[in-house]
Write a protein that holds these residues in place. Structure first.
Motif, PDB file in Angstrom:
ATOM      1  N   ALA A  89       0.848  -1.188   0.000  1.00 29.37           N
ATOM      2  CA  ALA A  89       0.000   0.000   0.000  1.00 29.37           C
ATOM      3  C   ALA A  89       0.893   1.251   0.000  1.00 29.37           C
ATOM      4  O   ALA A  89       2.010   1.207   0.514  1.00 29.37           O
ATOM      5  CB  ALA A  89      -0.913  -0.005   1.221  1.00 29.37           C
ATOM      6  N   PRO A  90       0.447   2.383  -0.580  1.00 28.59           N
ATOM      7  CA  PRO A  90      -0.897   2.596  -1.106  1.00 28.59           C
ATOM      8  C   PRO A  90      -1.076   2.237  -2.563  1.00 28.59           C
ATOM      9  O   PRO A  90      -2.192   2.226  -3.053  1.00 28.59           O
ATOM     10  CB  PRO A  90      -1.083   4.093  -0.902  1.00 28.59           C
ATOM     11  CG  PRO A  90       0.288   4.655  -1.095  1.00 28.59           C
ATOM     12  CD  PRO A  90       1.220   3.642  -0.499  1.00 28.59           C
ATOM     13  N   ALA A  91       0.019   1.941  -3.301  1.00 30.63           N
ATOM     14  CA  ALA A  91      -0.147   1.606  -4.709  1.00 30.63           C
ATOM     15  C   ALA A  91      -0.817   0.257  -4.884  1.00 30.63           C
ATOM     16  O   ALA A  91      -1.516   0.022  -5.865  1.00 30.63           O
ATOM     17  CB  ALA A  91       1.207   1.616  -5.408  1.00 30.63           C
ATOM     18  N   GLY A  92      -0.609  -0.661  -3.925  1.00 29.57           N
ATOM     19  CA  GLY A  92      -1.229  -1.975  -3.965  1.00 29.57           C
ATOM     20  C   GLY A  92      -2.204  -2.162  -2.828  1.00 29.57           C
ATOM     21  O   GLY A  92      -2.350  -1.296  -1.957  1.00 29.57           O
ATOM     22  N   THR A  93      -2.857  -3.313  -2.801  1.00 25.46           N
ATOM     23  CA  THR A  93      -3.866  -3.607  -1.777  1.00 25.46           C
ATOM     24  C   THR A  93      -3.276  -4.190  -0.504  1.00 25.46           C
ATOM     25  O   THR A  93      -4.014  -4.485   0.434  1.00 25.46           O
ATOM     26  CB  THR A  93      -4.907  -4.603  -2.317  1.00 25.46           C
ATOM     27  OG1 THR A  93      -4.275  -5.874  -2.562  1.00 25.46           O
ATOM     28  CG2 THR A  93      -5.547  -4.096  -3.605  1.00 25.46           C
ATOM     29  N   ALA A  94      -1.952  -4.379  -0.463  1.00 24.44           N
ATOM     30  CA  ALA A  94      -1.287  -4.964   0.712  1.00 24.44           C
ATOM     31  C   ALA A  94      -1.881  -6.330   1.044  1.00 24.44           C
ATOM     32  O   ALA A  94      -2.154  -6.641   2.194  1.00 24.44           O
ATOM     33  CB  ALA A  94      -1.372  -4.023   1.920  1.00 24.44           C
ATOM     34  N   ALA A  95      -2.091  -7.152   0.014  1.00 22.45           N
ATOM     35  CA  ALA A  95      -2.784  -8.434   0.166  1.00 22.45           C
ATOM     36  C   ALA A  95      -2.104  -9.343   1.185  1.00 22.45           C
ATOM     37  O   ALA A  95      -0.882  -9.465   1.227  1.00 22.45           O
ATOM     38  CB  ALA A  95      -2.851  -9.138  -1.184  1.00 22.45           C
ATOM     39  N   VAL A  96      -2.948  -9.976   2.006  1.00 18.99           N
ATOM     40  CA  VAL A  96      -2.458 -10.877   3.052  1.00 18.99           C
ATOM     41  C   VAL A  96      -3.362 -12.101   3.105  1.00 18.99           C
ATOM     42  O   VAL A  96      -4.477 -12.108   2.590  1.00 18.99           O
ATOM     43  CB  VAL A  96      -2.459 -10.196   4.443  1.00 18.99           C
ATOM     44  CG1 VAL A  96      -1.455  -9.064   4.488  1.00 18.99           C
ATOM     45  CG2 VAL A  96      -3.852  -9.692   4.796  1.00 18.99           C
ATOM     46  N   THR A  97      -2.858 -13.151   3.752  1.00 14.67           N
ATOM     47  CA  THR A  97      -3.676 -14.320   4.034  1.00 14.67           C
ATOM     48  C   THR A  97      -4.537 -14.042   5.257  1.00 14.67           C
ATOM     49  O   THR A  97      -4.078 -13.439   6.226  1.00 14.67           O
ATOM     50  CB  THR A  97      -2.777 -15.540   4.301  1.00 14.67           C
ATOM     51  OG1 THR A  97      -1.895 -15.725   3.188  1.00 14.67           O
ATOM     52  CG2 THR A  97      -3.608 -16.800   4.505  1.00 14.67           C
ATOM     53  N   CYS A  98      -5.799 -14.452   5.217  1.00 19.53           N
ATOM     54  CA  CYS A  98      -6.682 -14.230   6.356  1.00 19.53           C
ATOM     55  C   CYS A  98      -6.101 -14.871   7.610  1.00 19.53           C
ATOM     56  O   CYS A  98      -5.482 -15.940   7.554  1.00 19.53           O
ATOM     57  CB  CYS A  98      -8.070 -14.790   6.072  1.00 19.53           C
ATOM     58  SG  CYS A  98      -8.951 -13.892   4.765  1.00 19.53           S
TER      59      CYS A  98
END
Length: 415
Positions: A89-98
């Motif tokens: 983030a902020p350019a990406g969604t900062a994706a993570v595993t739940c």
């Protein structure tokens, strides 16, 4: 005969005349020349066909232009927005595993940061920089194009075969988004929400769910899907994190699968107390709305033989099938559905809107790139049109202002 898009979209503008409310300044100038009947003050439209920069053809940078926290799309583009991958983030969604899946399954691989299948779905252009099926030139639209109006739409999906839609699929470890962040006017970042602001758009989404996957998934669950989120920017916006919006028409039809799929993913830049997870723990999603190959917008038959229960419209809700609710498009096969939102709780704020999609991993697909791109020695799995992704078109936002409103002293970040 399907009514024109201009006539349908014009019905949204009937309540937005009169003086500006105290939550904002004057309305923005008319911004919908592609829909003349709707082209009044305060209304912004994105149909993915409008030439805004005066250069022949449609230009779109696709990827964001980061500048500190103020990530934005290219102001020289024809498209008002950019896409986010799962990166930082902020350019990406900062994706993570739940949280409840992290470390709980040996084959649970993390989301791939650079995965981003959002592209301009068009018979004229390729999808743009950063879209790379199997390292080959990007494929824009093997179906010849699909649009509710005009000839283009925005698509979260992956095309592996330039001559057949049998190569359409979705990547399995992805949290990515298309962001609408501008009215197209330099010096006016974001969308200034008014007291009567609404959002509507047309879409088709097809993700593997409890109907087309088979036995094993709990009711109304799916291996991923889409949501609309709002992110506040400017004074009083705190960290600028993203919040899930709830549609009022053609609402979320599915929930995130947590039993068969052992690896769920989430944008790490979101907010949903207490754990800040908006796509985990049986979260609401769209997974089956409209129909990729259907032709009956009246929802009375299943012309393509893939959904006897919902017929050619998917899991629509809150409106009567037909004009203004479900329609065939201007280009390509498919039945489109219109979802609507009330943005008035955010009146006075400056915001961005994003259409965010998530696809699961886990189960036997822990490290697969997609069901059609298996690990070495494994077999591909053909979902046919059940995993063709998400198309969006004809976005309309009303009652937008030229400046944010004056918020009361001590106004909370959350509406």
């Amino acid at each position: 005969m399907k009514r024109s898009a201009t006539a349908l979209l014009a019905t949204l503008s009937c309540t937005f005349g009169g003086a500006a409310p105290p939550s904002g300044g004057p309305r923005i100038l008319p911004s919908c020349p592609q829909f003349p009947e709707l082209n009044g003050p305060g209304v912004l439209c994105e149909d993915f066909d409008t030439d805004r920069n005066g250069v022949p053809g449609i230009q779109w940078t696709r990827l964001p232009l980061p500048a500190g926290f103020s990530v934005t799309g290219d102001q020289g583009d024809d498209i008002l927005g950019y896409t986010m991958d799962g990166g930082t983030a902020p350019a990406g969604t900062a994706a993570v595993t739940c949280l409840d899946d992290a470390g709980g399954f040996v084959g649970c691989a993390a989301p791939v940061a650079e995965e981003n299948d959002w592209h301009l779905h068009s018979p004229f252009e390729g999808p743009g920089e950063g879209y790379d099926p199997l390292g080959l030139p990007g494929i824009g639209a093997p179906d010849g194009g699909k649009a509710h109006s005009g000839s283009r739409s925005m698509h979260m999906g992956r095309h592996l075969d330039p001559t057949s839609t049998l190569g359409d699929t979705i990547r399995l470890r992805q949290v990515s988004a298309f962001v609408l962040d501008s009215t197209g006017r330099p010096g006016l970042p974001g969308l200034n929400i008014g007291a009567e602001s609404t959002l509507s758009f047309w879409h088709i989404i097809s993700m593997p769910d409890n109907e087309n996957f088979g036995q094993g998934l709990l009711g109304n669950s799916a291996f991923g899907g889409g949501q609309v989120q709002i992110g506040l920017i400017g004074p009083g916006s705190g960290s600028g994190r993203w919040h899930r919006l709830a549609p009022s028409r053609n609402t979320y039809d599915s929930i995130s699968e947590t039993v068969v799929s052992l690896c769920d993913f989430d944008p790490g830049d979101d907010v949903l107390p207490p754990k800040d997870e908006t796509m985990c723990d049986r979260s609401p999603l769209w997974a089956d709305l409209g129909d990729v190959h259907g032709t009956d917008a009246g929802c009375t038959v299943d012309t393509d033989g893939n959904d006897a229960f919902h017929r050619d419209c998917g899991a629509i809700s809150g409106c009567v099938p037909g004009p203004g609710c479900t329609e065939t498009g201007s280009v390509g096969a498919g039945v489109w559905a219109r979802s609507t939102f009330d943005l008035s709780p955010y009146a006075g704020r400056t915001a961005r809107l994003r259409w965010i999609g998530m696809t699961h991993g886990g189960w036997s697909f822990g490290t697969y790139r997609s069901a059609l791109e298996p690990d070495p020695g494994q077999s591909a799995y053909q979902y046919f049109e059940a995993d063709d992704g998400w198309w969006i078109d004809d976005i309309v936002v009303t009652d937008l202002r030229r400046a944010p409103g004056r918020l009361p002293s001590g106004a909370p970040e959350e509406p």
